[in-house]
Design a protein around this motif. Structure first.
Motif, PDB file in Angstrom:
ATOM      1  N   MET A   1       3.990 -11.741   8.512  1.00 34.52           N
ATOM      2  CA  MET A   1       3.771 -12.561   9.692  1.00 34.52           C
ATOM      3  C   MET A   1       2.283 -12.776   9.923  1.00 34.52           C
ATOM      4  O   MET A   1       1.496 -11.837   9.841  1.00 34.52           O
ATOM      5  N   THR A   2       1.896 -14.012  10.185  1.00 34.98           N
ATOM      6  CA  THR A   2       0.505 -14.347  10.462  1.00 34.98           C
ATOM      7  C   THR A   2       0.343 -14.657  11.947  1.00 34.98           C
ATOM      8  O   THR A   2       1.120 -15.415  12.525  1.00 34.98           O
ATOM      9  N   HIS A   3      -0.672 -14.042  12.547  1.00 39.08           N
ATOM     10  CA  HIS A   3      -0.966 -14.285  13.958  1.00 39.08           C
ATOM     11  C   HIS A   3      -1.964 -15.440  14.042  1.00 39.08           C
ATOM     12  O   HIS A   3      -3.065 -15.363  13.487  1.00 39.08           O
ATOM     13  N   HIS A   4      -1.593 -16.500  14.746  1.00 41.21           N
ATOM     14  CA  HIS A   4      -2.412 -17.708  14.801  1.00 41.21           C
ATOM     15  C   HIS A   4      -3.211 -17.767  16.104  1.00 41.21           C
ATOM     16  O   HIS A   4      -2.755 -17.316  17.156  1.00 41.21           O
ATOM     17  N   ARG A 190      -2.198 -10.045   9.358  1.00 42.61           N
ATOM     18  CA  ARG A 190      -2.820 -11.303   8.949  1.00 42.61           C
ATOM     19  C   ARG A 190      -3.088 -12.172  10.172  1.00 42.61           C
ATOM     20  O   ARG A 190      -2.303 -12.194  11.121  1.00 42.61           O
TER      21      ARG A 190
END
Length: 341
Positions: A1-4, A190
């Protein structure tokens, strides 16, 4: 999972936390990544001076803006970080140093500042606790000092309240740019954003190098000490021409002072005061202020800041990578300037 996010801030000192706070208050999605604890290095281990006096003229517009923010720090963060506008008194110990004070004061007047020169007779009358080593002084009454331990945590807490994500113990492991956004990895997570603020202090040089910008930054370890509580005798934040001694007496009576450099490992993460440097600073302090003769030093400390060859910070957009903005290498000036950066 990517934190935006809209902006990734690297570094949780005064500049990084202030940036996160002001961006979040404008509705920007912000993630701040700090390798240790917020304020754990330069912002939290310095002397605590909040001064415009004595600065390089290139820093004065930013210093004036930051002084205004310091004046409303409690409204901004819920605490004033023990900011005391006690005045900054810079001392001359020779005629040549007195001439330097006069030169700087003339330049400062062009920036709208009004320091007050105090000659030999007046400084004896106003400050009888100085030794005969002092021949003149310059007082900037609106300057002062604050508690370095309180600034970054207060800014970080206010940033969180405004909606920013502030993550401690997240050293940056990897960062790359794909022409549209930055992708970063820290502590196994991420993150991605189109804008990256490099507020990483001494370690900002490593981040700049990842984008092809080599900056000659060396570690700066301020050698700091504090005495036992003493009867109050000194109201102002004191400095000297040449900068080899600075001191102030806090409300509890302790005298905080520093001068010279401590020691540290090459990576800047492990630091320690230097005993010989500490002894020399103690001798200079007692020579200037006889009240300090025999006072017990109860603690000493240091940390890591980044120092550039010209002692000026790296501020502004990257020359190689759109979306990177640098703010590091404050060379001992970041505590006062950080809130405005």
């Amino acid at each position: 999972m990517t934190h935006h996010a809209d902006v990734l801030v690297i570094g949780g000192g005064g500049a990084g936390c202030s940036a996160a706070l002001h961006l979040a208050r404008r509705g920007v999605r912000v993630i701040l990544l700090e390798r240790g604890q917020v304020g754990g290095q330069a912002t939290g281990v310095n002397y605590g001076g909040v001064r415009q006096q004595g600065r390089h003229p290139a820093q004065l517009p930013l210093a004036r803006r930051s002084r205004e923010i310091w004046g409303r720090m409690k409204a901004l963060t819920g605490t004033d970080a023990e900011f005391d506008p006690c005045g900054h008194l810079k001392l001359a110990r020779s005629e040549a140093e007195e001439a330097e004070l006069l030169r700087w004061n003339a330049m400062a007047a062009e920036h709208g500042l009004a320091p007050r020169m105090i000659g030999r007779n007046a400084i004896r009358a106003e400050h009888p606790y100085f030794s005969d080593a002092v021949v003149a002084g310059s007082l900037m009454e609106e300057d002062g000092a604050a508690n370095p331990r309180l600034l970054a945590p207060a800014l970080a807490a206010a940033a969180r309240d405004a909606g920013a994500t502030v993550l401690e113990h997240h050293p940056l492991d990897h960062v790359a740019h794909d022409a549209a956004r930055f992708e970063a990895e820290a502590a196994g997570a991420r993150f991605a954003a189109p804008v990256l603020l490099n507020c990483a202090g001494y370690w900002g040089r490593h981040l700049a190098a990842r984008f092809g910008e080599e900056v000659p930054v060396t570690p700066l370890h301020p050698n700091m000490l504090v005495t036992e509580p003493l009867p109050h005798f000194c109201r102002h934040n004191l400095g000297v021409v040449g900068g080899d001694l600075y001191l102030r007496q806090v409300a509890r009576g302790n005298v905080v002072f520093g001068g010279g450099r401590g020691d540290g490992e090459a990576d800047g993460t492990r630091t320690r005061p230097n005993a010989e440097v500490s002894a020399a600073a103690m001798a200079r302090a007692a020579a200037l202020l006889p009240h300090l003769a025999g006072a017990m030093v109860i603690r000493s400390w240091t940390g890591t800041d980044g120092e550039t060859p010209d002692h000026q910070p790296v501020l502004g957009p990257s020359r190689t990578t759109p979306g990177v903005i640098h703010a590091f290498g404050f060379s001992g000036h970041g505590f006062m300037l950080g809130p405005a950066v």
